[in-house]
Design an enzyme around this catalytic site. Structure first.
Site, mmCIF file in Angstrom:
data_model
loop_
_atom_site.group_PDB
_atom_site.id
_atom_site.type_symbol
_atom_site.label_atom_id
_atom_site.label_comp_id
_atom_site.label_asym_id
_atom_site.label_seq_id
_atom_site.Cartn_x
_atom_site.Cartn_y
_atom_site.Cartn_z
ATOM 1 N N HIS A 59 0.825 -1.197 0.000
ATOM 2 C CA HIS A 59 0.000 0.000 0.000
ATOM 3 C C HIS A 59 0.866 1.257 0.000
ATOM 4 O O HIS A 59 2.071 1.216 0.271
ATOM 5 C CB HIS A 59 -0.905 0.010 1.233
ATOM 6 N N ASP A 342 4.330 -4.805 3.601
ATOM 7 C CA ASP A 342 5.773 -5.013 3.676
ATOM 8 C C ASP A 342 6.099 -6.400 4.220
ATOM 9 O O ASP A 342 7.064 -7.036 3.778
ATOM 10 C CB ASP A 342 6.434 -3.930 4.537
#
Length: 435
Positions: A59, A342
């Site tokens: 994102h 991540d």
């Protein structure tokens, strides 16, 4: 490195898909496998036809998940930082994987319990993050609409499959990416598929996988005691006036630093920040990576399998479906988009052997292209991380024969049945919390 005692599955698609046509096709693929670097005939790129693209992306930039403990160290997150740029507006619908109602998002409920200084909730996609995702969409448009006429210039549901973790910043990041990719033009509804948190595989699901939870229990705390990490953490916290027992580690420091500062590896909001965070920026990023690697422990193959194996299975299945001539028309898509995190990208990069020891940035992407040679029928994979072509582990060069790429993936891939079995296994003694 994977210890030799582990038994690695060698890719054998004949045992997976049994149609005669597919078996014959795979024999042709196998014949295309190079016998060695000296025996391999050069492949003419002009003879390659792009068949499918899969993009896994983080994102865009967001507000911190957890603020620093002292208010004077916190920046002011004003609601204006969340304003939506007009060019990113694009209508979409969210469903579960079966097309039913959108599942409940417990993570978003948790974020709303934390109000940051300035009035913004934790973990919210910001205007900067929206612009980052729009830029990523424009980059994909240049690659797959303008430079190579692979995708239609407007969104078509039969060309694109979209899946996101059920977290609002990811759904909104996907919206912005699609707005950039298709310039807000569509012919049909945009549907983003999500899953229940209990069965989500777009990130390591510690809550759902008991074995992974047990193996990693205490590793984050133990990482702070490791030589080098321990001394550096003490130095940074002392200069910031943070108590040694408040639970702040390099992951929390990086989370705040990345959200606030404009660094070469992040490009975020450029908000006024703690001078100590600025001074120790590169150390904080590197020690956060060291902490994450200690938790993941790449030597522990099963932990990495449980972290990313089910998602690798999805990516692998898409490849297999695309090369199988028995796949019905309309069953596959040209483009698969996966909005992740991540903590998704890092184990993926480790599994593929291309991790650069840098924290995956906001809007970072891993792109997987499937090509077929128009004359020989051979299949190849090209892999890109943040737009730069990579050579996956086990591949002779950047243009990787499909069977070699599948062998690399197979080291960590887990189908749903194997994932459930491994997650439910009782822990052996010595669960890997110590080196």
């Amino acid at each position: 490195m994977i210890p030799g005692v582990f038994r690695v599955r060698v890719w054998a698609p004949v045992g997976v898909l049994t149609s005669l046509a597919y078996c014959l096709h795979q024999r042709r693929v196998a014949l295309a496998e190079p016998r060695g670097a000296d025996d391999r005939s050069p492949v003419d790129p002009s003879q390659l036809e792009l068949k499918m693209v899969q993009v896994v992306f983080r994102h865009g930039a967001r507000s911190p998940l957890k603020p620093l403990p002292q208010e004077e160290q916190q920046v002011e997150w004003k609601p204006q930082l969340l304003e939506v740029p007009p060019q990113t507006q694009f209508d979409y619908t969210v469903t579960n994987l079966a097309g039913g109602p959108k599942p409940h998002s417990p993570f978003d409920a948790q974020y709303r319990e934390t109000t940051l200084k300035g009035g913004v909730f934790a973990g919210q996609l910001t205007q900067v993050g929206m612009q980052q995702m729009f830029a990523l969409g424009e980059r994909l448009r240049k690659s797959y609409v303008e430079d190579v006429p692979f995708l239609s210039p407007t969104f078509h549901p039969l060309e694109v499959f979209i899946r996101s973790s059920n977290i609002y910043r990811n759904l909104e990041s996907t919206r912005c990416l699609l707005a950039g990719l298709f310039q807000r033009q569509k012919e049909g509804p945009i549907v983003i598929h999500t899953d229940e948190v209990s069965s989500e595989v777009l990130y390591p699901n510690y809550q759902n996988c008991w074995n992974l939870q047990e193996r990693t229990r205490g590793r984050r705390q133990a990482a702070c005691l490791q030589p080098g990490i321990s001394e550096d953490l003490k130095k940074v916290k002392e200069e910031m006036g943070i108590a040694g027992s408040d639970g702040v580690d390099f992951l929390i420091l990086l989370d705040n630093m990345a959200a606030e500062q404009r660094l070469p590896s992040f490009q975020e909001h450029g908000l006024p920040s703690c001078p100590t965070l600025k001074r120790f920026a590169r150390m904080i990023e590197q020690r956060a990576v060291d902490t994450a690697l200690y938790v993941l422990q790449r030597e522990d193959r099963e932990s990495l399998q449980m972290a990313v194996g089910p998602f690798l299975h999805i990516l692998e299945s898409n490849l297999l479906s695309a090369v199988d001539p028995a796949t019905p028309p309309g069953k596959t898509r040209k483009l698969y988009l996966y909005a992740a995190h991540d903590v998704t990208l890092m184990p993926l990069l480790l599994a593929l052997g291309i991790f650069d020891h840098k924290w995956p940035p906001f809007a970072g992407d891993l792109t997987m292209e499937l090509h077929q040679h128009q004359e020989s029928g051979e299949w190849f994979v090209r892999l890109y991380y943040q737009g730069k072509e990579q050579v996956p582990r086990g591949c002779p060069d950047r243009l990787c024969p499909l069977d070699k790429f599948l062998n690399t993936m197979s080291v960590y891939t887990l189908n749903p049945e194997k994932y459930r079995t491994l997650c439910s296994q009782a822990q052996a003694m010595g669960r890997g919390n110590e080196e």
